[in-house]
Enzyme design. Structure first.
Site, PDB file in Angstrom:
ATOM      1  CG  ASP A 143      -1.870  -1.130   1.261  1.00  0.00           C
ATOM      2  OD1 ASP A 143      -2.135  -1.682   0.174  1.00  0.00           O
ATOM      3  OD2 ASP A 143      -2.356  -1.479   2.345  1.00  0.00           O
TER       4      ASP A 143
HETATM    5  N1  LIG Z   1       2.103   1.179  10.573  1.00  0.00           N
HETATM    6  C1  LIG Z   1       0.966   1.397  11.171  1.00  0.00           C
HETATM    7  O1  LIG Z   1       0.884   2.049  12.191  1.00  0.00           O
HETATM    8  C2  LIG Z   1      -0.296   0.826  10.584  1.00  0.00           C
HETATM    9  C3  LIG Z   1      -1.362   0.587  11.446  1.00  0.00           C
HETATM   10  C4  LIG Z   1      -2.540   0.079  10.888  1.00  0.00           C
HETATM   11  C5  LIG Z   1      -2.608  -0.143   9.521  1.00  0.00           C
HETATM   12  N2  LIG Z   1      -1.533   0.105   8.715  1.00  0.00           N
HETATM   13  C6  LIG Z   1      -1.660  -0.117   7.279  1.00  0.00           C
HETATM   14  O2  LIG Z   1      -0.779  -1.146   6.915  1.00  0.00           O
HETATM   15  C7  LIG Z   1      -0.370  -0.931   5.562  1.00  0.00           C
HETATM   16  C8  LIG Z   1       1.132  -0.949   5.557  1.00  0.00           C
HETATM   17  O3  LIG Z   1       1.583  -0.955   4.253  1.00  0.00           O
HETATM   18  P1  LIG Z   1       2.734  -1.898   3.797  1.00  0.00           P
HETATM   19  O4  LIG Z   1       3.053  -1.501   2.431  1.00  0.00           O
HETATM   20  O5  LIG Z   1       3.817  -1.898   4.810  1.00  0.00           O
HETATM   21  O6  LIG Z   1       2.125  -3.345   3.900  1.00  0.00           O
HETATM   22  P2  LIG Z   1       0.885  -3.952   3.072  1.00  0.00           P
HETATM   23  O7  LIG Z   1       0.299  -2.979   2.153  1.00  0.00           O
HETATM   24  O8  LIG Z   1       0.026  -4.587   4.077  1.00  0.00           O
HETATM   25  O9  LIG Z   1       1.576  -5.014   2.176  1.00  0.00           O
HETATM   26  C9  LIG Z   1       2.376  -5.998   2.710  1.00  0.00           C
HETATM   27  C10 LIG Z   1       2.760  -6.938   1.617  1.00  0.00           C
HETATM   28  O10 LIG Z   1       3.811  -7.754   2.110  1.00  0.00           O
HETATM   29  C11 LIG Z   1       3.726  -8.981   1.402  1.00  0.00           C
HETATM   30  N3  LIG Z   1       4.267 -10.026   2.266  1.00  0.00           N
HETATM   31  C12 LIG Z   1       3.689 -10.641   3.304  1.00  0.00           C
HETATM   32  N4  LIG Z   1       4.497 -11.547   3.837  1.00  0.00           N
HETATM   33  C13 LIG Z   1       5.613 -11.545   3.081  1.00  0.00           C
HETATM   34  C14 LIG Z   1       6.830 -12.284   3.110  1.00  0.00           C
HETATM   35  N5  LIG Z   1       7.042 -13.236   4.041  1.00  0.00           N
HETATM   36  N6  LIG Z   1       7.772 -12.021   2.186  1.00  0.00           N
HETATM   37  C15 LIG Z   1       7.554 -11.076   1.252  1.00  0.00           C
HETATM   38  N7  LIG Z   1       6.429 -10.355   1.183  1.00  0.00           N
HETATM   39  C16 LIG Z   1       5.470 -10.589   2.097  1.00  0.00           C
HETATM   40  C17 LIG Z   1       2.281  -9.198   1.073  1.00  0.00           C
HETATM   41  O11 LIG Z   1       2.180  -9.615  -0.273  1.00  0.00           O
HETATM   42  P3  LIG Z   1       2.220 -11.186  -0.642  1.00  0.00           P
HETATM   43  O12 LIG Z   1       1.150 -11.817   0.162  1.00  0.00           O
HETATM   44  O13 LIG Z   1       2.043 -11.198  -2.086  1.00  0.00           O
HETATM   45  O14 LIG Z   1       3.606 -11.639  -0.201  1.00  0.00           O
HETATM   46  C18 LIG Z   1       1.631  -7.831   1.207  1.00  0.00           C
HETATM   47  O15 LIG Z   1       1.066  -7.357   0.010  1.00  0.00           O
HETATM   48  C19 LIG Z   1      -0.918   0.401   5.126  1.00  0.00           C
HETATM   49  O16 LIG Z   1      -2.083   0.230   4.375  1.00  0.00           O
HETATM   50  C20 LIG Z   1      -1.250   1.053   6.438  1.00  0.00           C
HETATM   51  O17 LIG Z   1      -2.303   1.959   6.320  1.00  0.00           O
HETATM   52  C21 LIG Z   1      -0.381   0.574   9.243  1.00  0.00           C
END
Ligand SMILES: NC(=O)c1ccc[n+]([C@@H]2O[C@H](COP(=O)([O-])OP(=O)(O)OC[C@H]3O[C@@H](n4cnc5c(N)ncnc54)[C@H](OP(=O)(O)O)[C@@H]3O)[C@@H](O)[C@H]2O)c1
Ligand SMILES: NC(=O)c1ccc[n+]([C@@H]2O[C@H](COP(=O)([O-])OP(=O)(O)OC[C@H]3O[C@@H](n4cnc5c(N)ncnc54)[C@H](OP(=O)(O)O)[C@@H]3O)[C@@H](O)[C@H]2O)c1
Lengths: 466, 98, 98, 466
Positions: free
Chosen positions: D393
């Site tokens: 994301d």
């Molecule tokens: N940081 C905070 O405080 C917080 C709190 C609440 C919500 N969020 C939300 O969390 C999201 C964070 O974004 P992000 O880009 O860090 O994460 P993300 O959008 O959740 O994407 C994570 C990606 O990592 C991949 N993944 C999972 N396990 C993996 C592995 N073992 N090896 C390689 N890839 C792996 C997954 O794809 P595959 O399954 O294809 O591998 C997934 O698409 C945002 O939407 C944010 O709003 C953040």
């Protein structure tokens, strides 16, 4: 007047006032919200006053109305009439009044106890004594500071061992007397003696400080007036006073320390060194050896009119000459000719923090055309003409180059690194810090001698001729 | 020390923290209005002055209170009005870029 | 409302202001340690728990107090230690430039 | 336990504790001072505990020592054993314990009153009820949040009208019951009923929220645990508790709002929308039409090894794969080859604020090599290779380009504008927000499919071969 006797509603109103003061001060963090913030604080004060008037402890309104109207009227007139350049002494005088009011609150509480039981609960006694002493010292000190800035007290700054010793004796005496009163119970004669001691102490502490250092003193007294209000709050067990006083106390302390740091001096140095005494008349000694090249209006206008980038550096002399409107006019003229104009404001240019900002704002210079030294210094080689208007110390290269200079380490605006520098002042004499300025003798510098207002007018006329 | 004084000390210390945190973020541009504005706030001792002036205890107290009300009121009204006057002059460029 | 509660409200409001001012300046880098560290601070209810556990009023109170002490203590010790563990890992580059 | 019965010394110690908490939190404003700040806060807590133990109201130390040792031991072990990736649930569990402790304080005060006069002073009663309800809800809510993050509560997120209605009924019931108790006097049976209501309410409020939204919930519960401590402070008339609780309350609220803002969603949306439900398994629908070009280890190593500027963008997948040490190793290898390497950390990458920072710090990446998106985005065209590791994301160009997307307006790291982009993840499936990512199908993007840890290891091996 212990908290218990005030009704909940009044205490809640005080809380609302305190919150409005805090939010109001917070809004002062940006020029966009500052005016609203000041109004919020004023509303907070209004709420506190109205809540107090609803207090059932108030029986007689005649004198109150008289006092409110008189005081409010005087305040309004003073605030409307004062010239922007007289702001420092104005704030000084107001500090004194605030301190006196707090002291009077403590005095009346002392008299109330003295005429009933005559015995103090220890902490109540301490609060009363603190309120009295801090309030009275704030009052007399502020009056002297006001007098000096206004030119009423012309007493030249003297820092004699005698005065210092006397001050210490008075301070010790006042503290001992206060302690005695708290322990031994009310004794009105001794109390009046204490007040006289404190009055003299305030005078003695401020008298030896050079007139130019007064703004620091005023910021410090601002802090004291807050502490006096806090003490009054402890006396009356009123949290609104304690909070507001603490806010002002913190604010004054921070402003004091900002000024000291910007001058690269310690507070002790400001208070005890008789710095800046009689230097308005000192002349640089080496004029004969070094050559300061003068310039006239026509040449200056040529330089300015055909430049692509110009900066204006205002200083205390701008305030003295009240040249802010003229400078704005010149800047507009140049901008109309396609010249890029910036105002560079040093944090301690002038005689109180933000002094130049207020003056330029008065002349309708939008605050987003004002720059800080660190915004401009890195690229100052690209500036065609740097015009220093009645500034001196804040453009003195010694602060950067000479570690032994009294202003060493103070950040400056490096006009000596601009392609051409023009300095407008009446002579080659020194500024606030009392030291010579090598900028005047640099080959790329030109001196435009004269009162800033007259000089700028000359430039305006000549630019119009181009 | 009684509990009441101590609570006052708690309130004082917290308010000092609030003051420091808020004031350190005021830009130099606004230091002069800050000085006069906070000065006006220190006129809060008007609250104590009013109670004394209105207590009707004796002429002495009424007169002390009256003096305190006048002085505090000058501080309050003068401080807020002059600050407003200064802040009224601060304005953004008509052709604001950002 | 009694005066005591109101004073508590004053203290609460001021502390909230202090909290807001201070916390808004914590950079995102440190948000996780901030969360665990502030969490440890909320274990301050240990103070109340201790008094109950030690009041010797009756077995019921002692047991309630004991449970509260244990829970609060986990929160306090766990919170501070885990925060320290995290912060221990934050370090500047050995060849710091500035 | 009114203030009057505590000696001055103890009250002053509490003030010192409160000040240490404030200063400690202030030190968290910079990584350089943060560790010392945390210790200051811990010292403050120690002072508060010792001061309380000196209180003469404490008669029996047996159970206290037992409690301190047991609780301290459990806390120590938990804190030492927990993996950095399990931090969110750890904090969640601790929140719950803190809330429970505060609730127990309120409970015992209720029982004390109930077994003496049975009548509440109104404000004391209100404090007790607030402490009980907030504390209990914090406890049960935190336990569910913990369970969800730990995978114990696998209940898929459901947002039914029924649960919502039930929650509202329970909340109204709890408030009405609490009000009745305050007015009518203690009734233990009703009180236990209230506690059960609050327990269920905590569960019902958290159960419907998607596991991925738990971090927001935990920050919110953090705030509640502070408010619970403040309530306990009101119950005991103890300012140390009131202040500390308010600090934590403010901190939790700010973190909550930061997370919501960074996700460009409202708190209400997080709490009530069952966002992110079951999306771990959702696949992007349009895979067939668009083409995602894969890349293997050798080609990736070529790109990286001969680049002059590389950025790494870590995301939640890095945490899942525990690949932080590998990434650090790869970065070191590249740096040794003269490649300029930066880590770009998005504020909400991962699952809690600052999540990536903690992981990278664990792998000894110095924090001054970490950059924020706005530091890098303006010049991202000059980046040769942008490697996205398990993020999705936070690099999704839709946030910038498509105003109707659920993440519209969220700031992103614009990897699609780098010369080449490599995305490491196991599949083309969606991330937290459950939406497809056009970056995968850009001509300048390559997909490196696989677990992040394995993938990075492959790159390391190949770079070493170069
Ligand atoms: N940081 C905070 O405080 C917080 C709190 C609440 C919500 N969020 C939300 O969390 C999201 C964070 O974004 P992000 O880009 O860090 O994460 P993300 O959008 O959740 O994407 C994570 C990606 O990592 C991949 N993944 C999972 N396990 C993996 C592995 N073992 N090896 C390689 N890839 C792996 C997954 O794809 P595959 O399954 O294809 O591998 C997934 O698409 C945002 O939407 C944010 O709003 C953040
Ligand atoms: N801003 C603050 O808060 C604050 C507080 C306390 C102290 N200070 C100190 O004040 C100094 C401020 O520096 P600054 O550069 O603004 O001022 P400055 O160094 O005091 O120099 C002012 C110059 O203005 C000239 N001047 C006076 N009246 C003039 C007139 N009518 N027309 C033209 N020029 C006139 C004077 O030279 P001529 O006599 O030759 O004309 C003088 O050298 C610093 O040393 C600072 O530390 C500042």
């Amino acid at each position: 007047m212990p908290a218990g006797t005030l009704s909940t509603l009044i205490l809640l109103s005080y809380l609302v006032s305190a919150v409005l003061f805090i939010v109001g001060l917070k809004r002062l963090q940006s020029p966009d919200t500052a005016r609203g913030g000041n109004r919020l604080a004023a509303i907070g004060m209004l709420i506190a006053i109205v809540a107090t008037l609803l207090d059932r402890a108030i029986l007689d309104f005649t004198w109150i109305i008289a006092g409110l109207v008189t005081g409010g009227g005087i305040g309004l007139i003073m605030a409307r009439m004062v010239a922007m350049t007289a702001m420092p002494q104005m704030v000084g005088a107001f500090n004194g009044f605030g301190g006196a009011a707090s002291a009077l609150v403590a005095v009346s509480e002392f008299l109330r106890v003295s005429r009933s039981t005559g015995v103090f609960e220890t902490d109540h006694g301490i609060s009363i004594m603190a309120g009295t002493l801090i309030g009275v010292i704030t009052f007399s000190g502020s009056m002297i500071a006001f007098g000096k800035l206004q030119g009423i007290v012309t007493e030249s700054a003297i820092q004699s061992q005698f005065i210092r010793l006397l001050s210490i004796l008075l301070a010790v005496g006042a503290l001992a007397g206060a302690g005695y009163l708290v322990v031994a119970g009310a004794n009105e004669l001794l109390y009046w003696g204490l007040i006289v001691f404190a009055l003299i102490l305030g005078v003695l502490v401020v008298i030896p400080i050079g007139g130019a250092d007064m703004p620091v003193v005023i910021a410090l007294l601002n802090s004291y007036s807050g502490l006096a209000a806090s003490s009054a709050g402890f006396v009356l067990d009123n949290n609104a006073l304690i909070i507001s006083g603490a806010l002002v106390g913190a604010s004054g302390l921070i402003l004091t320390s900002i000024m000291c740091r910007a001058m690269n001096r310690s507070l002790a140095n400001v208070l005890f060194s008789a710095f800046g005494v009689g230097m308005e008349t000192t002349r640089a000694g080496e004029e004969g050896e070094k050559v300061a090249i003068p310039i006239d209006g026509e040449d200056a206008a040529m330089l300015l009119g055909y430049a692509s980038q110009v900066i204006f550096v205002p200083g205390y002399g701008l305030a003295v000459a009240q040249a802010q409107h003229k400078v704005r006019e010149l800047a507009d003229l140049l901008t109309a000719r396609g010249v890029k104009v910036k105002f560079v404001v040093h944090p301690v240019a002038g005689r109180m923090p933000g002094h130049m900002n207020v003056l330029l704002a008065e002349a309708n210079v939008p605050y987003d055309q004002l720059y800080e030294p660190e915004d401009v210094n890195p690229d100052i080689e690209n500036v065609d003409v740097a015009v220093t208007i009645g500034a001196n110390d804040v453009v003195n290269p010694l602060a950067r180059d000479d570690a032994s200079s009294p202003i060493a380490g103070m950040p400056i605006i490096e006009c000596d690194r601009a392609k051409t520098s023009i300095v407008i002042k009446r002579s080659l004499s020194v500024g606030y810090a009392g030291i010579d300025n090598p900028l005047f003798y640099k080959p790329n510098n030109r001196m435009f001698f004269g009162d800033a207002s007259v000089a700028i007018q000359r430039m305006i006329d000549e630019v119009k001729e181009l | 020390m009684t509990g009441t004084l101590l609570v006052g000390v708690y309130v004082f210390v917290l308010a000092m923290f609030v003051g420091f945190e808020i004031i350190t973020k005021v830009p130099p541009t606004l230091h002069t209005p800050l000085m006069s504005g906070s000065n006006a706030i220190s006129g809060i001792s008007i609250v104590g002055a009013l109670v004394i002036a209105g207590s009707g205890e004796s002429t002495l107290f009424t007169m002390i209170g009256l003096a305190a009300v006048i002085l505090a009121m000058i501080n309050v009204v003068g401080g807020f009005v002059v600050t407003d006057r200064m802040l009224h002059m601060f304005r953004r460029a008509p052709d604001t870029k950002s």
